[in-house]
Design a protein around this motif. Structure first.
Motif, PDB file in Angstrom:
ATOM      1  N   UNK A  50      -3.278   0.101   4.416  1.00 32.49           N
ATOM      2  CA  UNK A  50      -3.218   0.511   5.825  1.00 32.49           C
ATOM      3  C   UNK A  50      -4.540   1.113   6.278  1.00 32.49           C
ATOM      4  N   UNK A  51      -5.120   1.965   5.441  1.00 29.92           N
ATOM      5  CA  UNK A  51      -6.379   2.637   5.810  1.00 29.92           C
ATOM      6  C   UNK A  51      -7.520   1.625   5.902  1.00 29.92           C
ATOM      7  N   UNK A  52      -7.510   0.623   5.008  1.00 29.96           N
ATOM      8  CA  UNK A  52      -8.629  -0.322   4.956  1.00 29.96           C
ATOM      9  C   UNK A  52      -8.538  -1.426   5.998  1.00 29.96           C
ATOM     10  N   UNK A  53      -7.331  -1.675   6.535  1.00 19.96           N
ATOM     11  CA  UNK A  53      -7.116  -2.856   7.379  1.00 19.96           C
ATOM     12  C   UNK A  53      -8.009  -2.851   8.620  1.00 19.96           C
ATOM     13  N   UNK A  54      -8.078  -1.730   9.334  1.00 18.17           N
ATOM     14  CA  UNK A  54      -8.858  -1.722  10.584  1.00 18.17           C
ATOM     15  C   UNK A  54     -10.361  -1.869  10.323  1.00 18.17           C
ATOM     16  N   UNK A  55     -10.954  -1.104   9.374  1.00 20.17           N
ATOM     17  CA  UNK A  55     -12.377  -1.341   9.079  1.00 20.17           C
ATOM     18  C   UNK A  55     -12.665  -2.763   8.621  1.00 20.17           C
ATOM     19  N   UNK A  73      -7.776   0.379  -5.110  1.00 18.72           N
ATOM     20  CA  UNK A  73      -8.601  -0.825  -5.040  1.00 18.72           C
ATOM     21  C   UNK A  73      -7.767  -2.074  -4.828  1.00 18.72           C
ATOM     22  N   UNK A  74      -6.648  -2.186  -5.537  1.00 19.28           N
ATOM     23  CA  UNK A  74      -5.768  -3.348  -5.371  1.00 19.28           C
ATOM     24  C   UNK A  74      -5.184  -3.368  -3.959  1.00 19.28           C
ATOM     25  N   UNK A  75      -4.849  -2.193  -3.420  1.00 20.55           N
ATOM     26  CA  UNK A  75      -4.326  -2.125  -2.060  1.00 20.55           C
ATOM     27  C   UNK A  75      -5.337  -2.577  -1.030  1.00 20.55           C
ATOM     28  N   UNK A  76      -6.587  -2.122  -1.174  1.00 21.90           N
ATOM     29  CA  UNK A  76      -7.643  -2.551  -0.248  1.00 21.90           C
ATOM     30  C   UNK A  76      -7.860  -4.067  -0.334  1.00 21.90           C
ATOM     31  N   UNK A  77      -7.801  -4.601  -1.562  1.00 23.23           N
ATOM     32  CA  UNK A  77      -7.961  -6.047  -1.732  1.00 23.23           C
ATOM     33  C   UNK A  77      -6.846  -6.799  -1.025  1.00 23.23           C
ATOM     34  N   UNK A  78      -5.624  -6.317  -1.195  1.00 23.02           N
ATOM     35  CA  UNK A  78      -4.500  -6.999  -0.550  1.00 23.02           C
ATOM     36  C   UNK A  78      -4.626  -6.938   0.973  1.00 23.02           C
ATOM     37  N   UNK A  79      -5.109  -5.807   1.496  1.00 21.51           N
ATOM     38  CA  UNK A  79      -5.291  -5.685   2.936  1.00 21.51           C
ATOM     39  C   UNK A  79      -6.273  -6.694   3.486  1.00 21.51           C
ATOM     40  N   UNK A  80      -7.333  -6.963   2.747  1.00 21.04           N
ATOM     41  CA  UNK A  80      -8.336  -7.920   3.220  1.00 21.04           C
ATOM     42  C   UNK A  80      -7.844  -9.354   3.100  1.00 21.04           C
ATOM     43  N   UNK A 126      -8.015  -5.958  16.239  1.00 19.91           N
ATOM     44  CA  UNK A 126      -6.590  -5.990  16.593  1.00 19.91           C
ATOM     45  C   UNK A 126      -5.766  -6.480  15.404  1.00 19.91           C
ATOM     46  N   UNK A 127      -6.256  -7.488  14.694  1.00 18.80           N
ATOM     47  CA  UNK A 127      -5.556  -7.967  13.504  1.00 18.80           C
ATOM     48  C   UNK A 127      -5.467  -6.871  12.451  1.00 18.80           C
ATOM     49  N   UNK A 128      -6.570  -6.154  12.256  1.00 17.28           N
ATOM     50  CA  UNK A 128      -6.583  -5.069  11.284  1.00 17.28           C
ATOM     51  C   UNK A 128      -5.636  -3.954  11.670  1.00 17.28           C
ATOM     52  N   UNK A 169      -2.044  -5.024  10.857  1.00 11.05           N
ATOM     53  CA  UNK A 169      -1.725  -4.945   9.433  1.00 11.05           C
ATOM     54  C   UNK A 169      -1.700  -3.506   8.934  1.00 11.05           C
ATOM     55  N   UNK A 170      -2.512  -2.647   9.524  1.00  3.21           N
ATOM     56  CA  UNK A 170      -2.488  -1.227   9.147  1.00  3.21           C
ATOM     57  C   UNK A 170      -1.125  -0.624   9.454  1.00  3.21           C
ATOM     58  N   UNK A 171      -0.589  -0.947  10.639  1.00  2.45           N
ATOM     59  CA  UNK A 171       0.737  -0.439  11.012  1.00  2.45           C
ATOM     60  C   UNK A 171       1.810  -0.971  10.064  1.00  2.45           C
ATOM     61  N   UNK A 172       1.705  -2.251   9.679  1.00  2.00           N
ATOM     62  CA  UNK A 172       2.687  -2.840   8.764  1.00  2.00           C
ATOM     63  C   UNK A 172       2.647  -2.169   7.397  1.00  2.00           C
ATOM     64  N   UNK A 173       1.461  -1.975   6.853  1.00  3.39           N
ATOM     65  CA  UNK A 173       1.346  -1.366   5.522  1.00  3.39           C
ATOM     66  C   UNK A 173       1.824   0.077   5.532  1.00  3.39           C
ATOM     67  N   UNK A 174       1.455   0.814   6.569  1.00  2.00           N
ATOM     68  CA  UNK A 174       1.861   2.216   6.653  1.00  2.00           C
ATOM     69  C   UNK A 174       3.378   2.330   6.802  1.00  2.00           C
TER      70      UNK A 174
END
Length: 585
Positions: free
Chosen positions: A235-240, A286-293, A527-529, A532-537
């Motif tokens: 969630x944190x990584x999705x927007x950046x 790290x795995x979470x950030x990878x999945x977000x991207x 907007x896409x990020x 996905x941030x809202x979905x993960x959170x």
């Protein structure tokens, strides 16, 4: 005649078919239908082969060897690949015959002769394994297992045929040029990225939880930590990541994702080896950030295809997650046993396998995506005008449709995670076996990802809103079935419907987001990020809170809460003044 190019294909089909065989054997053994396959005996026999010993009077006389599990797995999958090569050669000789679906299964059954007439007698069990203890059920188990191998051959060969046809004649057209075809290999590459991401998630969820609980003296409060860390970091990584996509393109964020996942897998693996909870949790981040991207890559399919094909494009990419969701637990099981045999300790090898998978994914993306995927969106003249438009003021976005799309995604996700997260605990409390729980979760994952083709096609044919409405109704039905479900068939149905309803909301919601932001220029990635941030959170919140609700008010009351969440997308549909159209670009 064997050609060099046949070898990689045979190895790939052999690995998939053998993996299907092992997966089905695992579930069938848990249900006490067959004997459970143990590769250690084959490892000992294979070690004796290297010393020229091919027959033994008794299995008890075969000495144990170091790394026997690894020997067994390697030999098992090598035999599967050799048999797959024979199957491919026969298929080339008689293509019409081998196109019939029973033939691969019959071929798999025929491969039992190797076990019946050589392997069993060579270790003292006699022809057909008749001298083995009755409890071993060697003959019947070998029949089932080789039939499972044949099913794997059928699935792998059909998938290969479909992929070759798809690459040669892609059905997708560019949104800016109806005569331009988008390369089919591009969609398959993005689907492979989803498969790798889903595998890494499944492995990290499973083994990270087990290792953390063991390192905490059995404290089960640590069981949900890997899930929470992965979802919150995604969630944190999705927007950046979305902002990076706007500047550098999708290929850059995919590269970043796989490299960060590689580092995360290494940290988690060494954390398990060194008994460090801190390293494991950092690895989960790290795995979470990878999945977000990697999850953002589904929007590539939406941007590359014309509006009338967006549903099919997104669903095709997301279907890759089916392979990962099913293959991840198998990889975790096999690599964990291999690691334990090598003295590495629980969870070390599977978590290191996450790093290896991310490395394979990075290489695959470098080979499969030779340029930025968006280069296929328009001709050079159109691309330059689009780029210049992106530099200027972005058109305004229909906020009503954007809220509807985001709300449908959000509450569909909440309803699914809220119920799914505690189902294994509920089934365990109802005295269901581990095998039964595994089958229910497998069917749930099939509903989540395996129904993507259906939801994508319906989204293009009936419209996004209609499919979201259907998804909301299916989610509500799943919650109703789950209200008083304690039997295996009822829970099986409830979890399948839960996955299917989520899929309908997720695929159509994602396509609707792509519709809404189709002309938003440089803001697309952000907007896409944010979506996905809202979905993960929301997934993290639902996962953590569902356990508390289960403990305090029970599964039936939890299903009622899920029912209320599942109804929200339908209520949002009713607030729409008219059917949301498929936009024309």
């Amino acid at each position: 005649m064997i050609k060099l190019k046949d070898l990689p294909t045979a190895v790939g089909i052999g690995i998939v078919a053998t993996g299907v065989m092992d997966t089905l054997n695992e579930w069938a053994a848990e249900l006490d239908l067959v004997g459970k396959y143990d590769p250690r005996l084959l490892g000992r026999v294979a070690a004796q082969w290297t010393q020229g010993n091919f027959a033994h009077d008794s299995v008890a006389m075969i000495p144990k060897v170091a790394w026997e599990y690894a020997y067994g797995v390697f030999t098992h999958y090598t035999i599967g690949s050799v048999l797959a090569l024979v199957f491919l050669l026969l298929r080339r000789r008689a293509p019409r015959l081998f196109a019939s679906w029973p033939i691969p299964v019959l071929f798999g059954l025929a491969t039992s002769v190797f076990a019946w007439f050589y392997l069993f007698p060579s270790v003292g069990f006699g022809l057909f394994g008749l001298k083995a203890p009755p409890a071993a059920r060697l003959f019947s188990s070998s029949l089932f297992n080789h039939a499972f191998y044949g099913i794997g051959l059928l699935l792998a060969s059909r998938a290969l045929d479909a992929a070759e046809r798809f690459v040669e004649d892609s059905p997708f057209t560019s949104p800016n040029d109806e005569n331009a075809r988008v390369p089919g290999a591009l969609f398959l590459t993005l689907g492979a990225a989803q498969a790798v991401a889903a595998s890494c998630l499944a492995i990290t969820f499973m083994m990270g939880s087990l290792v953390l609980v063991d390192l905490s003296a059995g404290n089960k409060l640590w069981a949900g930590v890997p899930t929470a860390m992965i979802l919150v970091s995604a969630a944190v990584a999705a927007y950046p990541l979305g902002a990076i996509k706007d500047r550098a393109g999708y290929r850059r964020i995919l590269d970043i994702g796989f490299l960060v996942g590689l580092v995360g897998g290494l940290l988690a693996g060494f954390g398990a080896l060194l008994a460090s909870r801190a390293l494991i949790m950092v690895g989960c981040v790290g795995v979470g950030c990878a999945n977000g991207s990697i999850l953002l890559s589904r929007f590539v399919a939406a941007e590359l295809t014309c509006p009338q094909q967006r549903g099919k494009g997104v669903s095709l990419v997301m279907t890759g997650a089916t392979v990962g969701a099913i293959g991840g637990p198998l990889i975790a099981h096999v690599t964990n046993n291999m690691g334990m045999g090598l003295g590495l300790g629980k969870g070390v090898a599977p978590l290191l396998a996450v790093a290896l998978l991310c490395l394979v994914g990075f290489i695959a993306m470098r080979v499969g995506l030779r340029g930025e995927p968006q280069e296929h969106r328009a001709s050079p003249a159109q691309g330059s005008s689009a780029a210049s438009g992106a530099m200027g003021a972005s058109p305004s976005i229909d906020r009503g449709r954007a809220i509807f799309a985001g709300g449908s995604l959000l509450f569909g996700q909440l309803a699914m995670v809220f119920l799914m997260a505690v189902t294994p605990v509920h089934m365990h409390a109802c005295h269901h076996s581990v095998g039964a729980i595994s089958v229910v979760l497998m069917v749930h994952f099939m509903g989540m990802y395996g129904m993507s083709f259906l939801s994508g096609a319906l989204s293009d044919r009936l419209g996004r809103v209609a499919v979201i409405s259907m998804g909301s109704c299916i989610l509500m039905l799943a919650c109703v079935v789950g209200l008083a479900s304690t039997s295996f068939p009822a829970l099986l149905l409830a979890l399948f419907l839960l996955g299917m309803g989520w899929n309908f909301c997720f695929i159509s919601g994602s396509v609707l987001v792509a519709d809404v932001i189709a002309s938003s220029g440089a803001r697309r990635g952000r907007i896409q990020g944010l979506t996905d941030a809202a979905l993960s959170l929301s997934s993290a919140v639902a996962s953590l809170s569902s356990g508390v609700v289960l403990a305090r008010i029970g599964f039936s009351a939890l299903a009622l809460v899920g029912l209320a969440m599942a109804a929200v997308p339908l209520l949002l549909v009713l607030t729409q003044k008219s059917r949301v159209p498929v936009p024309a670009e």
